[in-house]
Design an enzyme around this catalytic site. Structure first.
Site, PDB file in Angstrom:
ATOM      1  N   LYS A  10     -20.714   2.879 -10.850  1.00 43.71           N
ATOM      2  CA  LYS A  10     -20.778   4.110 -11.640  1.00 43.71           C
ATOM      3  C   LYS A  10     -19.721   4.119 -12.758  1.00 43.71           C
ATOM      4  CE  LYS A  10     -22.758   6.910  -7.904  1.00 43.71           C
ATOM      5  NZ  LYS A  10     -22.680   8.189  -7.159  1.00 43.71           N
ATOM      6  N   TYR A  50     -32.075  10.882 -10.710  1.00 38.25           N
ATOM      7  CA  TYR A  50     -31.633  11.752  -9.611  1.00 38.25           C
ATOM      8  C   TYR A  50     -32.570  12.949  -9.418  1.00 38.25           C
ATOM      9  CZ  TYR A  50     -27.079   9.455  -8.840  1.00 38.25           C
ATOM     10  OH  TYR A  50     -26.078   8.578  -8.511  1.00 38.25           O
ATOM     11  N   ASN A 113     -17.641   8.563  -7.290  1.00 43.10           N
ATOM     12  CA  ASN A 113     -17.442   7.772  -6.072  1.00 43.10           C
ATOM     13  C   ASN A 113     -17.862   6.307  -6.214  1.00 43.10           C
ATOM     14  OD1 ASN A 113     -20.172   8.214  -6.082  1.00 43.10           O
ATOM     15  ND2 ASN A 113     -20.256   9.242  -4.105  1.00 43.10           N
ATOM     16  N   HIS A 116     -23.383   3.471  -6.220  1.00 43.79           N
ATOM     17  CA  HIS A 116     -24.634   4.001  -5.674  1.00 43.79           C
ATOM     18  C   HIS A 116     -25.350   2.895  -4.918  1.00 43.79           C
ATOM     19  CE1 HIS A 116     -28.594   5.982  -5.535  1.00 43.79           C
ATOM     20  NE2 HIS A 116     -29.073   4.774  -5.796  1.00 43.79           N
ATOM     21  N   GLU A 127     -36.229   3.336  -7.374  1.00 40.55           N
ATOM     22  CA  GLU A 127     -35.029   3.152  -8.200  1.00 40.55           C
ATOM     23  C   GLU A 127     -35.039   1.795  -8.915  1.00 40.55           C
ATOM     24  OE1 GLU A 127     -31.797   3.904  -5.483  1.00 40.55           O
ATOM     25  OE2 GLU A 127     -32.216   6.064  -5.451  1.00 40.55           O
TER      26      GLU A 127
HETATM   27  P1  GDP Z   1     -24.960   9.033  -1.694  1.00 39.15           P
HETATM   28  O1  GDP Z   1     -26.320   8.607  -1.176  1.00 39.15           O
HETATM   29  O2  GDP Z   1     -23.830   8.708  -0.761  1.00 39.15           O
HETATM   30  O3  GDP Z   1     -24.688   8.528  -3.098  1.00 39.15           O
HETATM   31  O4  GDP Z   1     -24.959  10.638  -1.770  1.00 39.15           O
HETATM   32  P2  GDP Z   1     -26.090  11.713  -2.145  1.00 39.15           P
HETATM   33  O5  GDP Z   1     -27.435  11.075  -2.298  1.00 39.15           O
HETATM   34  O6  GDP Z   1     -25.950  12.857  -1.193  1.00 39.15           O
HETATM   35  O7  GDP Z   1     -25.605  12.268  -3.579  1.00 39.15           O
HETATM   36  C1  GDP Z   1     -25.818  11.525  -4.752  1.00 39.15           C
HETATM   37  C2  GDP Z   1     -24.554  11.552  -5.577  1.00 39.15           C
HETATM   38  O8  GDP Z   1     -24.290  12.900  -5.972  1.00 39.15           O
HETATM   39  C3  GDP Z   1     -23.273  11.135  -4.837  1.00 39.15           C
HETATM   40  O9  GDP Z   1     -23.090   9.743  -4.758  1.00 39.15           O
HETATM   41  C4  GDP Z   1     -22.206  11.804  -5.676  1.00 39.15           C
HETATM   42  O10 GDP Z   1     -21.942  11.080  -6.890  1.00 39.15           O
HETATM   43  C5  GDP Z   1     -22.879  13.124  -6.035  1.00 39.15           C
HETATM   44  N1  GDP Z   1     -22.551  14.191  -5.064  1.00 39.15           N
HETATM   45  C6  GDP Z   1     -22.933  14.303  -3.754  1.00 39.15           C
HETATM   46  N2  GDP Z   1     -22.456  15.418  -3.190  1.00 39.15           N
HETATM   47  C7  GDP Z   1     -21.762  16.059  -4.171  1.00 39.15           C
HETATM   48  C8  GDP Z   1     -21.044  17.293  -4.229  1.00 39.15           C
HETATM   49  O11 GDP Z   1     -20.943  18.026  -3.237  1.00 39.15           O
HETATM   50  N3  GDP Z   1     -20.456  17.617  -5.436  1.00 39.15           N
HETATM   51  C9  GDP Z   1     -20.573  16.831  -6.535  1.00 39.15           C
HETATM   52  N4  GDP Z   1     -19.967  17.219  -7.684  1.00 39.15           N
HETATM   53  N5  GDP Z   1     -21.242  15.658  -6.524  1.00 39.15           N
HETATM   54  C10 GDP Z   1     -21.826  15.277  -5.360  1.00 39.15           C
END
Ligand code: GDP
Length: 140
Positions: A10, A50, A113, A116, A127
């Protein structure tokens, strides 16, 4: 049976100069790089990627972040690639990520973070097709 997954280094990690170190972790864990491309993406491209998250409160912030600077798109391959990459990445929130994981080492927040990885076979297929054309995925 080898499996493929879509991964992204990222913009936070690319901007901080962590891309090489993250690629080294991926390599050490036994993944082959099928395809790789560094590019910037538009906000609309991030929103399409997304789309499953469009109702989440962080959707606007996440897609702004993902279009804020260059990132690295990759298709990775190994046995059990999807689950193994998720384990190597660590928890979404780096505060909860296990020692030795990429997010523990390189992520700065739940949003920024570092990496991905697709979470299931169907999402990996969507994807991968979103960012790469079939001709880019031929094994050399
Ligand atoms: P992943 O599968 O671990 O990447 O997590 P998710 O699919 O739940 O979320 C996609 C991405 O959205 C995450 O990798 C983070 O970059 C972002 N994200 C997830 N939860 C949060 C949140 O509570 N707040 C914010 N600002 N970003 C989030």
């Amino acid at each position: 049976m080898p499996q493929r997954t879509l991964s992204i280094i990222k913009p936070d990690a690319v901007g901080k100069g962590f891309a090489g170190a993250i690629l080294a972790e991926i390599n050490k864990a036994g993944f082959r790089i099928v395809a790789i491309r560094k590019q910037s993406i538009s906000k609309r491209e991030a929103e399409g990627f997304y789309a499953v998250h469009h109702e989440r409160p962080f959707f606007d912030s996440l897609t702004t972040f993902m279009s804020s600077g260059p990132l690295i798109l990759m298709v990775l391959e190994k046995d059990n690639a999807i689950a193994d990459l998720r384990r190597l990445m660590g928890a979404t929130n780096p505060a909860n990520a296990e020692e030795g994981t990429i997010r523990k080492k390189f992520a700065s927040s739940i949003q920024e973070n570092a990496i991905h990885g697709s979470d299931a076979e169907e999402t990996a297929a969507f994807e991968t097709g979103y960012w790469f054309a079939g001709y880019e995925l031929i094994q050399g």
